[in-house]
Design an enzyme around this catalytic site. Structure first.
Site, PDB file in Angstrom:
ATOM      1  N   ASP A 112      -4.166 -13.368 -12.604  1.00 34.85           N
ATOM      2  CA  ASP A 112      -2.647 -12.962 -12.820  1.00 34.85           C
ATOM      3  C   ASP A 112      -2.391 -12.981 -14.211  1.00 34.85           C
ATOM      4  OD1 ASP A 112      -2.275 -13.089 -10.147  1.00 34.85           O
ATOM      5  OD2 ASP A 112      -1.978 -15.222 -10.171  1.00 34.85           O
ATOM      6  N   GLU A 148       2.521 -18.496 -17.373  1.00 42.68           N
ATOM      7  CA  GLU A 148       2.222 -18.206 -18.748  1.00 42.68           C
ATOM      8  C   GLU A 148       3.644 -18.881 -19.225  1.00 42.68           C
ATOM      9  OE1 GLU A 148      -0.511 -19.075 -20.195  1.00 42.68           O
ATOM     10  OE2 GLU A 148      -1.735 -18.421 -18.514  1.00 42.68           O
TER      11      GLU A 148
END
Length: 312
Positions: free
Chosen positions: A69, A284
């Site tokens: 991802d 993130e």
């Protein structure tokens, strides 16, 4: 005129399986009518992002993002700000592969995933834009903030595979003694929430951490985010909410706000105003509050497989 495709792949994703599949993937792209080439990402910051921008500006018609991802998010960040971005294909090679799952892309075989391009089924998908004070960032799956955010991404994949949603409950119980609440103002299309909260989730798809019930009404191209706000709750109540969420039965709970919105503004207020609160984008940290989110309706055209979460 020859159409060009660039495969941008992360060599360490998915137990380093991608390098062995590169030649076969390029062959599939050639079968689809593209002059195909490959770029191996490096540890350099924004390696995939910069390459995606470079080939788009060079006139490539297709960018193939191969990795987890994080790699997919980086490629999207290299394209989303362009006026006419190229088409994008996804080859999942990570552990969770939420976006590939939502697009109906095979997740067990990189070459099989590449063959989705041969079917020529594409749709323009929504992209999320997060405008921070000093930069913009983009995401395709989820934005989240608050002390419970670690739960979304903090469970190791091997434990999830073995224990399923129980792994999240175990992780949640581990986190409870350290949870804090933030005093925040969330301004969205249908109103304003002002007060303390444990977490907000802004979803683009129905798949979060491999579970497909947390955002039960998500559509990939309807121009709307799915917003979940988890209000303050005592530890026992939070565990109950987590159990409900992982089974899709949380949306009517009084401790939850669940709505759809095109825009969201997130601000820290009161005693939380001076705290640094990170915002997680596709797994993130993308920046820190305050932040304004905008849904970029059907911004990038993706190749898709069989999926029920698309509004045409």
């Amino acid at each position: 005129m020859t159409r060009k495709a660039r495969l941008i792949y992360n060599p360490v994703s998915g137990h380093e399986q991608m390098p062995k599949a590169v030649a076969d993937i390029l062959d599939v792209l050639e079968q689809a009518g593209y002059e195909a080439s490959a770029f191996r990402t490096t540890p350099e910051e924004n390696s995939a992002k910069n390459e995606a921008t470079r080939v788009a500006e060079a006139g490539f018609e297709l960018v193939v993002a191969a990795g987890g991802d994080g790699t997919i998010n980086e490629v999207v960040n290299g394209l989303a700000f362009l006026e006419n971005p190229p088409k994008v294909a996804i080859i999942p090679a990570g552990t969770t592969n939420d976006f590939a799952r939502a697009l109906g892309i095979p997740r067990d075989d990189p070459v099989k995933a590449a063959r989705v391009v041969l079917d020529q089924h594409t749709l323009k998908m929504d992209i999320g834009k997060a405008a921070f004070q000093d930069h913009d960032n983009y995401f395709v799956n989820i934005a989240a903030g608050g002390s419970l955010t670690e739960l979304t991404y903090g469970v190791p994949s091997e434990i999830k595979s073995a224990l399923g949603y129980s792994a999240y409950l175990i992780k949640g119980a581990e986190m409870l003694p350290h949870l804090t609440e933030n005093h925040m103002r969330l301004t969205y299309d249908e109103g304003v929430y002002e007060g303390k909260l444990s977490m907000f989730l802004l979803g683009m798809t129905n798949s979060i951490g491999g579970f497909e019930q947390i955002m039960p009404d998500a559509q990939l191209s309807d121009g709307l985010f799915q917003l979940i706000v988890v209000k303050p709750a005592d530890p026992a109540n939070l565990l109950r909410l987590m159990a409900l969420a992982l089974n899709g039965r949380h949306v009517d709970d009084p401790n939850i706000i669940y709505t759809k919105t095109k825009n969201l503004k997130v601000e820290l207020i009161g005693e939380s105003a001076d705290k640094p609160l990170p915002v997680n984008l596709d797994g993130e940290i993308g920046g820190y509050c305050p932040v304004e989110f905008t849904n970029l309706h059907r911004r990038i055209e993706f190749f898709v497989g069989q999926t029920k979460n698309i509004t045409k």
